[in-house]
Design a protein around this motif. Structure first.
Motif, PDB file in Angstrom:
ATOM      1  N   GLY A   1     -27.715   5.170  23.854  1.00  0.00           N
ATOM      2  CA  GLY A   1     -27.080   5.751  22.684  1.00  0.00           C
ATOM      3  C   GLY A   1     -28.082   6.587  21.916  1.00  0.00           C
ATOM      4  N   GLN A   2     -27.620   7.655  21.310  1.00  0.00           N
ATOM      5  CA  GLN A   2     -28.488   8.477  20.467  1.00  0.00           C
ATOM      6  C   GLN A   2     -27.736   8.736  19.176  1.00  0.00           C
ATOM      7  OE1 GLN A   2     -30.644  11.719  22.341  1.00  0.00           O
ATOM      8  NE2 GLN A   2     -30.104  10.992  24.377  1.00  0.00           N
ATOM      9  N   GLU A   3     -28.421   9.367  18.245  1.00  0.00           N
ATOM     10  CA  GLU A   3     -27.750   9.645  16.978  1.00  0.00           C
ATOM     11  C   GLU A   3     -28.245  10.953  16.395  1.00  0.00           C
ATOM     12  OE1 GLU A   3     -28.894   6.275  14.607  1.00  0.00           O
ATOM     13  OE2 GLU A   3     -30.751   7.231  13.974  1.00  0.00           O
ATOM     14  N   VAL A   4     -27.401  11.530  15.566  1.00  0.00           N
ATOM     15  CA  VAL A   4     -27.774  12.691  14.773  1.00  0.00           C
ATOM     16  C   VAL A   4     -27.895  12.210  13.340  1.00  0.00           C
ATOM     17  CG1 VAL A   4     -26.882  14.835  13.804  1.00  0.00           C
ATOM     18  CG2 VAL A   4     -26.673  14.417  16.241  1.00  0.00           C
ATOM     19  N   MET A   5     -28.907  12.720  12.647  1.00  0.00           N
ATOM     20  CA  MET A   5     -29.075  12.334  11.249  1.00  0.00           C
ATOM     21  C   MET A   5     -28.702  13.515  10.364  1.00  0.00           C
ATOM     22  SD  MET A   5     -32.454  10.772   9.455  1.00  0.00           S
ATOM     23  CE  MET A   5     -33.322  12.291   9.194  1.00  0.00           C
ATOM     24  N   LEU A   6     -28.039  13.238   9.278  1.00  0.00           N
ATOM     25  CA  LEU A   6     -27.790  14.345   8.338  1.00  0.00           C
ATOM     26  C   LEU A   6     -28.044  13.885   6.916  1.00  0.00           C
ATOM     27  CD1 LEU A   6     -24.909  14.291   6.579  1.00  0.00           C
ATOM     28  CD2 LEU A   6     -23.937  14.850   8.777  1.00  0.00           C
ATOM     29  N   HIS A   7     -28.499  14.821   6.114  1.00  0.00           N
ATOM     30  CA  HIS A   7     -28.674  14.586   4.679  1.00  0.00           C
ATOM     31  C   HIS A   7     -27.584  15.366   3.962  1.00  0.00           C
ATOM     32  CE1 HIS A   7     -32.542  12.849   5.567  1.00  0.00           C
ATOM     33  NE2 HIS A   7     -32.966  13.965   6.124  1.00  0.00           N
ATOM     34  N   ARG A   8     -26.899  14.677   3.064  1.00  0.00           N
ATOM     35  CA  ARG A   8     -25.815  15.347   2.340  1.00  0.00           C
ATOM     36  C   ARG A   8     -26.097  15.312   0.843  1.00  0.00           C
ATOM     37  NH1 ARG A   8     -20.875  16.001   4.448  1.00  0.00           N
ATOM     38  NH2 ARG A   8     -21.052  14.171   5.787  1.00  0.00           N
ATOM     39  N   TYR A   9     -26.059  16.465   0.234  1.00  0.00           N
ATOM     40  CA  TYR A   9     -26.135  16.569  -1.223  1.00  0.00           C
ATOM     41  C   TYR A   9     -24.730  16.906  -1.702  1.00  0.00           C
ATOM     42  CZ  TYR A   9     -31.118  17.135  -0.202  1.00  0.00           C
ATOM     43  OH  TYR A   9     -32.396  16.966   0.258  1.00  0.00           O
ATOM     44  N   GLY A  10     -24.249  16.217  -2.736  1.00  0.00           N
ATOM     45  CA  GLY A  10     -22.881  16.437  -3.177  1.00  0.00           C
ATOM     46  C   GLY A  10     -21.934  15.626  -2.310  1.00  0.00           C
ATOM     47  N   SER A  11     -20.659  15.821  -2.535  1.00  0.00           N
ATOM     48  CA  SER A  11     -19.699  15.041  -1.749  1.00  0.00           C
ATOM     49  C   SER A  11     -18.731  15.966  -1.027  1.00  0.00           C
ATOM     50  CB  SER A  11     -18.965  14.046  -2.645  1.00  0.00           C
ATOM     51  OG  SER A  11     -18.455  14.715  -3.771  1.00  0.00           O
ATOM     52  N   PRO A  12     -18.225  15.493   0.124  1.00  0.00           N
ATOM     53  CA  PRO A  12     -17.350  16.342   0.933  1.00  0.00           C
ATOM     54  C   PRO A  12     -16.132  16.822   0.140  1.00  0.00           C
ATOM     55  CG  PRO A  12     -17.973  14.361   2.151  1.00  0.00           C
ATOM     56  CD  PRO A  12     -18.463  14.189   0.749  1.00  0.00           C
ATOM     57  N   GLY A  13     -15.818  18.071   0.335  1.00  0.00           N
ATOM     58  CA  GLY A  13     -14.631  18.652  -0.292  1.00  0.00           C
ATOM     59  C   GLY A  13     -14.821  19.013  -1.758  1.00  0.00           C
ATOM     60  N   ASN A  14     -16.039  18.843  -2.242  1.00  0.00           N
ATOM     61  CA  ASN A  14     -16.309  19.085  -3.654  1.00  0.00           C
ATOM     62  C   ASN A  14     -17.120  20.372  -3.811  1.00  0.00           C
ATOM     63  OD1 ASN A  14     -16.315  18.659  -6.329  1.00  0.00           O
ATOM     64  ND2 ASN A  14     -17.422  16.709  -6.276  1.00  0.00           N
TER      65      ASN A  14
END
Ligand SMILES: [Zn+2]
Length: 386
Positions: free
Chosen positions: A18-31
């Motif tokens: 298994g592998q994974e992608v990492m993401l950093h999110r600023y703010g919230s989806p759809g906003n």
């Protein structure tokens, strides 16, 4: 608003992996508006990961100061599959070793995936209200990707990234060339709108093509809007996703200094786009160092045979059509001085890139020359190197 870090698991190709992608999110989806930035989809192109290393702290600080608005998604390494493809101590990050091809080609065509029934449904919702149309089209594209089930690791990676990029207003895919000056690829509908990006990055070329023929990541999100605008000419459909491939110079141009400089450029671009509020006056957009040109006017110079390259020009040189770009040396020639042939420029313009490795096979690209006049046979054809 605080940064959240997500680790998205990918479907493994075999039991127990298994592998994974990492993401950093600023703010919230759809906003608010959304910017999506990813690095090193070609996993052997390291400059993008270095830029993210320096960009994330800049965004964190702006976040702590309450200066961010909208949603910003940063993927510091977009291709864990390629990062792990080490063979005999060489990283092979451009093509999937299982034969699935170039990681930055054959991205899904969202319009074709939607299919006629869903497009007919969409058509009934479209009007002359461009913003409402944008919302309806995004909903359709999102649904199309959510409904798909990945069958293997690569499809899982592609779907994971695409689902995150599909509803973004801005998509930046950070790559690099072999030995090259900074440049960017865009669709013509986003020029001169994207001049702020090109200026901030100090690009020496902005190469425009509506369809470069490879179904690259950036075009997967920018061209569907153009296709729909052509399909429904009576409705108001904007080119609502500004997507660009940014070529962060050459593969060896990796340092804290360059990473800091390019991160600051992207940070300023996000400021111009309203994602980061300024403390004082907005920074001025610097002067452009290039004009945009048609990608079909860029000569991809190719080697006629296998051999050793002795370059006659350097990146950054302005050369004329017919000038010798490199001598191709045949190491098998019995008379060495007779084993040299000239490889000439097919257009006049700027030498944008060269090869760092100096042994080539027949038909290999050895340089790109940014010209202004369309090159016969290239317009409407496959415009990329591989
Ligand atoms: Zn690349």
């Amino acid at each position: 608003m605080a940064r959240t870090t997500e680790r998205l698991p990918l479907k493994g190709n075999s039991p127990g992996t298994g592998q994974e992608v990492m993401l950093h999110r600023y703010g919230s989806p759809g906003n608010g508006p959304k910017a999506y930035l990813q690095a090193s989809l070609h996993a052997d192109e390291t400059p993008g990961m270095m830029v993210m290393h320096h960009l994330i702290p800049l965004l964190d600080r702006a976040d702590e100061e309450g200066r961010l608005s909208g949603e910003i998604v940063v993927i510091p390494y977009a291709n864990p599959i390629g990062l792990g493809q080490i063979v005999n101590q060489s990283q092979l990050g451009r093509y999937a070793l299982n034969g699935d091809g170039n990681f930055n080609r054959n991205w899904p065509d969202l319009v074709a995936l939607a299919g006629d029934t869903a497009l007919d449904e969409l058509e009934r919702k479209l009007s002359d209200d461009a913003l409402k149309n944008t919302i309806a089209i995004r909903q359709l594209f999102r649904r199309v990707l959510l409904e798909r089930e990945p069958r293997d690791l690569l499809e899982s990676l592609r779907l994971t990234l695409a689902r995150e990029a599909v509803d973004a207003d801005i998509v930046l895919d950070l790559h690099c060339d072999d030995d090259a000056l900074m440049h960017a690829f865009l669709i013509p509908q986003h020029w001169p709108e994207a001049a702020d990006l090109v200026a901030e990055l100090e690009c020496r070329a902005a190469l425009l093509a509506e369809d470069s023929g490879g179904a690259s990541f950036d075009e997967a999100f920018s061209t569907p809007w153009i296709k729909l605008a052509k399909r429904y000419p009576d409705c108001s459909i904007l080119p609502a996703c500004l997507a660009a491939t940014v070529e962060l110079r050459g593969r060896n141009d990796v340092s804290d200094e360059l990473g800091r400089k390019d991160a600051a450029a992207l940070f300023n671009f996000l400021r111009h786009r309203g994602f980061i509020r300024s403390e004082g006056a907005d920074p001025e957009i610097p002067a452009l160092l290039c004009e945009a040109t048609d990608l079909a006017a860029t000569d991809v110079v190719r080697s006629p045979a296998a051999g050793i390259l002795a370059y006659n020009v350097d990146i950054g040189d302005q050369i004329r059509k017919g000038e010798v770009v490199a001598w191709l040396i045949d190491p098998a020639a019995e008379q060495p001085l007779e084993g040299r042939q000239a490889i000439k420029a097919g257009t006049s313009g700027l030498v944008l890139s060269r090869n760092s490795h100096k042994y080539v096979s027949a038909k290999d690209s050895i340089a790109k020359i940014v010209g202004k006049d369309l090159i016969e046979g290239r317009d409407g054809g496959y415009l990329l190197e591989d």
